[in-house]
Structure formats: structure tokens, C-alpha cells
Design a protein around this motif. Structure first.
Motif, PDB file in Angstrom:
ATOM      1  N   ILE A 197      66.278   2.130  33.160  1.00  0.00           N
ATOM      2  CA  ILE A 197      66.648   2.796  32.092  1.00  0.00           C
ATOM      3  C   ILE A 197      65.263   3.131  30.997  1.00  0.00           C
ATOM      4  CG2 ILE A 197      67.758   2.145  29.314  1.00  0.00           C
ATOM      5  CD1 ILE A 197      69.783   0.561  31.336  1.00  0.00           C
ATOM      6  N   SER A 198      64.605   3.765  30.827  1.00  0.00           N
ATOM      7  CA  SER A 198      63.360   4.048  29.824  1.00  0.00           C
ATOM      8  C   SER A 198      64.396   4.212  28.222  1.00  0.00           C
ATOM      9  CB  SER A 198      63.280   5.607  30.348  1.00  0.00           C
ATOM     10  OG  SER A 198      61.996   6.414  29.588  1.00  0.00           O
ATOM     11  N   GLY A 199      63.795   3.255  27.211  1.00  0.00           N
ATOM     12  CA  GLY A 199      64.244   3.165  26.732  1.00  0.00           C
ATOM     13  C   GLY A 199      63.126   3.138  25.510  1.00  0.00           C
ATOM     14  N   GLY A 200      61.353   3.987  25.810  1.00  0.00           N
ATOM     15  CA  GLY A 200      60.909   4.271  24.596  1.00  0.00           C
ATOM     16  C   GLY A 200      60.690   2.559  23.741  1.00  0.00           C
ATOM     17  N   SER A 201      59.818   2.594  22.596  1.00  0.00           N
ATOM     18  CA  SER A 201      58.851   1.620  22.234  1.00  0.00           C
ATOM     19  C   SER A 201      60.532   0.026  21.941  1.00  0.00           C
ATOM     20  CB  SER A 201      58.323   2.153  20.909  1.00  0.00           C
ATOM     21  OG  SER A 201      58.336   0.865  20.560  1.00  0.00           O
ATOM     22  N   ASP A 202      59.771  -0.892  22.115  1.00  0.00           N
ATOM     23  CA  ASP A 202      60.730  -2.052  21.794  1.00  0.00           C
ATOM     24  C   ASP A 202      60.914  -2.360  20.070  1.00  0.00           C
ATOM     25  OD1 ASP A 202      60.864  -1.965  24.645  1.00  0.00           O
ATOM     26  OD2 ASP A 202      59.774  -3.590  25.406  1.00  0.00           O
ATOM     27  N   ALA A 203      59.754  -1.466  19.853  1.00  0.00           N
ATOM     28  CA  ALA A 203      59.501  -1.640  18.387  1.00  0.00           C
ATOM     29  C   ALA A 203      61.216  -0.865  17.814  1.00  0.00           C
ATOM     30  CB  ALA A 203      58.402  -1.535  18.093  1.00  0.00           C
ATOM     31  N   ASN A 204      62.061  -1.734  17.114  1.00  0.00           N
ATOM     32  CA  ASN A 204      62.982  -1.433  15.962  1.00  0.00           C
ATOM     33  C   ASN A 204      63.290  -2.799  14.908  1.00  0.00           C
ATOM     34  OD1 ASN A 204      63.200   1.353  17.938  1.00  0.00           O
ATOM     35  ND2 ASN A 204      64.507   0.002  19.339  1.00  0.00           N
ATOM     36  N   LEU A 205      63.632  -2.074  14.144  1.00  0.00           N
ATOM     37  CA  LEU A 205      64.058  -3.676  13.074  1.00  0.00           C
ATOM     38  C   LEU A 205      65.303  -3.678  13.480  1.00  0.00           C
ATOM     39  CD1 LEU A 205      63.055  -4.651  10.866  1.00  0.00           C
ATOM     40  CD2 LEU A 205      63.622  -3.501   9.202  1.00  0.00           C
ATOM     41  N   PRO A 206      65.934  -5.390  14.163  1.00  0.00           N
ATOM     42  CA  PRO A 206      67.059  -4.942  14.356  1.00  0.00           C
ATOM     43  C   PRO A 206      68.225  -5.883  12.750  1.00  0.00           C
ATOM     44  CG  PRO A 206      65.106  -7.371  14.173  1.00  0.00           C
ATOM     45  CD  PRO A 206      64.311  -5.928  13.759  1.00  0.00           C
ATOM     46  N   SER A 207      68.894  -6.199  12.508  1.00  0.00           N
ATOM     47  CA  SER A 207      69.695  -5.802  12.123  1.00  0.00           C
ATOM     48  C   SER A 207      69.278  -7.158  10.296  1.00  0.00           C
ATOM     49  CB  SER A 207      71.267  -6.718  11.875  1.00  0.00           C
ATOM     50  OG  SER A 207      71.498  -7.672  12.807  1.00  0.00           O
ATOM     51  N   PRO A 208      69.476  -7.200   9.666  1.00  0.00           N
ATOM     52  CA  PRO A 208      68.343  -8.631   8.558  1.00  0.00           C
ATOM     53  C   PRO A 208      68.754  -9.723   9.370  1.00  0.00           C
ATOM     54  CG  PRO A 208      69.250  -6.705   6.971  1.00  0.00           C
ATOM     55  CD  PRO A 208      69.862  -6.583   8.806  1.00  0.00           C
ATOM     56  N   PHE A 209      70.333 -10.154  10.108  1.00  0.00           N
ATOM     57  CA  PHE A 209      70.126 -11.752  10.125  1.00  0.00           C
ATOM     58  C   PHE A 209      69.762 -11.994  11.482  1.00  0.00           C
ATOM     59  CE2 PHE A 209      72.532 -14.910  12.871  1.00  0.00           C
ATOM     60  CZ  PHE A 209      72.981 -15.559  11.961  1.00  0.00           C
ATOM     61  N   ILE A 210      69.308 -10.864  12.405  1.00  0.00           N
ATOM     62  CA  ILE A 210      68.690 -11.650  13.441  1.00  0.00           C
ATOM     63  C   ILE A 210      67.766 -11.689  13.267  1.00  0.00           C
ATOM     64  CG2 ILE A 210      68.198 -10.325  16.081  1.00  0.00           C
ATOM     65  CD1 ILE A 210      70.905 -11.563  15.285  1.00  0.00           C
ATOM     66  N   ASN A 211      67.162 -10.320  12.283  1.00  0.00           N
ATOM     67  CA  ASN A 211      65.437 -10.256  12.200  1.00  0.00           C
ATOM     68  C   ASN A 211      64.842 -11.646  11.369  1.00  0.00           C
ATOM     69  OD1 ASN A 211      62.723  -8.670  12.144  1.00  0.00           O
ATOM     70  ND2 ASN A 211      62.676  -9.100   9.772  1.00  0.00           N
ATOM     71  N   TRP A 212      65.405 -12.099  10.490  1.00  0.00           N
ATOM     72  CA  TRP A 212      65.270 -13.453  10.410  1.00  0.00           C
ATOM     73  C   TRP A 212      65.715 -14.380  11.265  1.00  0.00           C
ATOM     74  CZ3 TRP A 212      69.012 -18.281  10.375  1.00  0.00           C
ATOM     75  CH2 TRP A 212      68.357 -19.191   9.442  1.00  0.00           C
ATOM     76  N   VAL A 213      66.620 -14.088  11.924  1.00  0.00           N
ATOM     77  CA  VAL A 213      66.424 -15.720  13.172  1.00  0.00           C
ATOM     78  C   VAL A 213      65.385 -15.527  14.044  1.00  0.00           C
ATOM     79  CG1 VAL A 213      67.972 -16.195  14.847  1.00  0.00           C
ATOM     80  CG2 VAL A 213      69.054 -15.583  13.191  1.00  0.00           C
ATOM     81  N   LEU A 214      65.043 -14.780  14.500  1.00  0.00           N
ATOM     82  CA  LEU A 214      63.732 -14.018  15.665  1.00  0.00           C
ATOM     83  C   LEU A 214      62.685 -14.609  14.335  1.00  0.00           C
ATOM     84  CD1 LEU A 214      64.801 -10.912  17.059  1.00  0.00           C
ATOM     85  CD2 LEU A 214      64.999 -12.946  18.284  1.00  0.00           C
ATOM     86  N   LYS A 215      62.903 -14.460  13.174  1.00  0.00           N
ATOM     87  CA  LYS A 215      60.987 -14.507  12.535  1.00  0.00           C
ATOM     88  C   LYS A 215      61.269 -16.076  12.742  1.00  0.00           C
ATOM     89  CE  LYS A 215      60.614 -12.706   9.160  1.00  0.00           C
ATOM     90  NZ  LYS A 215      60.793 -11.947   7.642  1.00  0.00           N
ATOM     91  N   SER A 216      62.771 -16.953  12.131  1.00  0.00           N
ATOM     92  CA  SER A 216      62.383 -18.196  11.973  1.00  0.00           C
ATOM     93  C   SER A 216      62.244 -18.606  13.405  1.00  0.00           C
ATOM     94  CB  SER A 216      63.508 -19.353  11.537  1.00  0.00           C
ATOM     95  OG  SER A 216      63.855 -18.215  10.490  1.00  0.00           O
ATOM     96  N   ILE A 217      62.113 -18.142  14.691  1.00  0.00           N
ATOM     97  CA  ILE A 217      61.692 -18.913  15.574  1.00  0.00           C
ATOM     98  C   ILE A 217      60.523 -19.024  15.814  1.00  0.00           C
ATOM     99  CG2 ILE A 217      62.236 -18.807  18.188  1.00  0.00           C
ATOM    100  CD1 ILE A 217      65.226 -18.152  17.821  1.00  0.00           C
ATOM    101  N   PHE A 218      59.795 -17.441  15.487  1.00  0.00           N
ATOM    102  CA  PHE A 218      59.047 -16.923  15.803  1.00  0.00           C
ATOM    103  C   PHE A 218      57.709 -17.979  15.107  1.00  0.00           C
ATOM    104  CE2 PHE A 218      54.897 -13.165  16.528  1.00  0.00           C
ATOM    105  CZ  PHE A 218      54.929 -14.268  17.755  1.00  0.00           C
TER     106      PHE A 218
END
Length: 250
Positions: A197-218
Motif C-alpha cells: 500500500i503506497s500512502g505517500g508522506s506520513d506527515a498528516n495532522l490527526p484530529s485535535p484529540f489524537i494530536n494532543w494524546v500523541l504530543k503528550s506521549i512524546f
């Protein structure tokens, strides 16, 4: 990197969990390994859209360099300091032994001559100057993201360590990072590769909640990274100091 990706990156860097938190980690390590001074000259080599330049100007005198005219256009739209077009390894438009610190953030994998580029950057560092770099890890994680971004390779910690030592640096710290999120990222990439499966770049902005969760983990990982080294991760971070002082032979 494909030119159209710069517009995408310019927007993502403002809020995306990876870019926002990575920037905090970079500044934190720069403060740890570089004695703070308003006279410090700091180069972001391969500055892209210039996101981190705005923060570097509070750490000293910030400078940007990139090979892409499109990247320079975006950088100059957000940063008023000195930004020049340059190319690694052979065209760095500043004198040798000029910089106190050089940042090379997810750039080395784009360069055909990575070892020569590391040596060339060393010539432009003052003695004991700091090189801070990040690279993507593990060739088995190679995906369409790497192809779209025109990478030549991904690294292991051992491989990067060897290149730094052979290029005249003393390693102060080297660690994998983006470790806590490694399992889902690795699984997703391996499955996509297996299913072709070719999906191009991984750099996509997730939903605000998911983005906050990932930011917190990182962010949690960023604090841990100050005190320990991780045994694996999606990326590698290294801080090294220049130890050689031989003249640059053209």
C-alpha cells in the motif's frame, strides 16, 4: 524533497505533535550541551520551512541554510534573520570555524555523501563546537514516506556513531527516540509494505484529540530522554562535539 511538500510541512510544523515536541527536545538538548550566550552562532543546516529558526534566535545568533529555493521562501516568511542558499557537502556559504553549534535535523538521510557532509560541517564549527542531529532509524521501516521525501537511507545507532567518529567528532549522547510510539508506527509501516500500500508522506495532522494524546506521549519521552538512552525507536538523536582542528584541504 518534492517541492510541493514544503507547503504541507509549513502548515504541519505549527501544530503537528511530532514537529512541536521534537522542537522542544532539540532546544532542551542545545541548552544542555551548549553554554548559553547571546554571542553563540547557531546554524540550522537544512532549515526547511524555518520553524526552529524562530526559537533559535533566543539561544544566540541564528542562521539558516537550505538548498531549496522553495524552502528558503517559506523560511524567510517567518524568520527575519540571515538565511542563505547552500549545499552539502561542498557549498556552505560561511567561513570555517564560524559556528558554535550546527543543527542537522532530519537532513543527513537526504544527502548522497553523508560522511563527507559531516566532515564539511565540522570544518565550519569552532573547536569543541556542538553538532546536534536527528535521523530516521532502521531500513526495515523504509516506506513510501522515505521515497516521497527522497531519502537515501535510514540509520542504526551503530552506523551513525561510526560515521560521526570517523568524521572527527566526539559523541556526547546518542539514543533512539520516538520509542514509546514505535510499536504502532512500526506495525503500520510493515503492514503497508507487506500489502504494498503506497500512502505517500506520513506527515498528516490527526484530529485535535489524537494530536494532543500523541504530543503528550512524546513529551513524556522527551523528559525521559534527558536521563537515559532508549534501545530502539523510529528516529535517532545525537549530540557530538568537534575534536579535530586540521585545516580544510580543498
Amino acid at each position: 524533497m518534492e517541492e510541493y511538500l514544503y507547503a504541507e510541512m509549513y502548515e504541519l510544523e505549527k501544530n503537528h505533535w511530532w514537529f512541536v515536541t521534537r522542537k522542544r527536545i532539540i532546544i532542551s538538548f542545545l541548552n544542555r550541551y551548549l553554554i548559553k550566550s547571546s554571542q553563540n552562532k547557531i546554524l540550522d543546516a537544512g532549515c526547511g520551512c524555518g520553524s526552529i529558526l524562530c526559537d533559535l534566535q533566543y539561544e544566540g545568533q541564528a542562521f539558516g541554510m537550505d538548498a531549496s529555493p522553495e524552502a528558503l521562501r517559506f523560511s524567510k516568511s517567518r524568520f527575519e534573520g540571515v538565511i542563505k542558499q547552500g549545499y552539502l557537502p561542498d557549498d556552505i556559504p560561511w567561513p570555517e570555524e564560524y559556528f558554535d553549534a550546527i543543527l542537522l535535523l532530519d537532513v543527513l538521510e537526504h544527502l548522497n555523501q553523508d560522511s563527507k557532509s559531516l566532515k564539511s560541517l565540522g570544518y565550519h564549527l569552532k573547536r569543541d563546537g556542538v553538532l546536534l542531529l536527528t535521523v530516521p532509524a532502521y531500513m526495515f521501516l523504509w516506506s513510501s514516506h522515505d521515497e516521497v521525501h527522497q531519502h537515501y537511507r535510514r540509520y542504526t545507532k551503530k552506523e551513525l556513531s561510526t560515521k560521526l567518529l570517523e568524521s572527527g567528532y566526539k559523541i556526547q549522547k546518542i539514543s533512539y527516540f520516538n520509542t514509546l510510539l514505535f510499536p504502532p508506527i512500526a506495525l503500520t509501516r510493515l503492514l503497508r509494505n507487506r500489502l504494498k500500500i503506497s500512502g505517500g508522506s506520513d506527515a498528516n495532522l490527526p484530529s485535535p484529540f489524537i494530536n494532543w494524546v500523541l504530543k503528550s506521549i512524546f513529551s513524556v519521552e522527551g523528559h525521559l530522554l534527558r536521563h537515559l538512552n532508549f534501545p530502539f525507536g523510529v528516529s535517532i538523536i545525537a549530540i557530538a562535539t568537534k575534536v579535530y582542528d586540521e585545516p580544510h584541504k580543498v
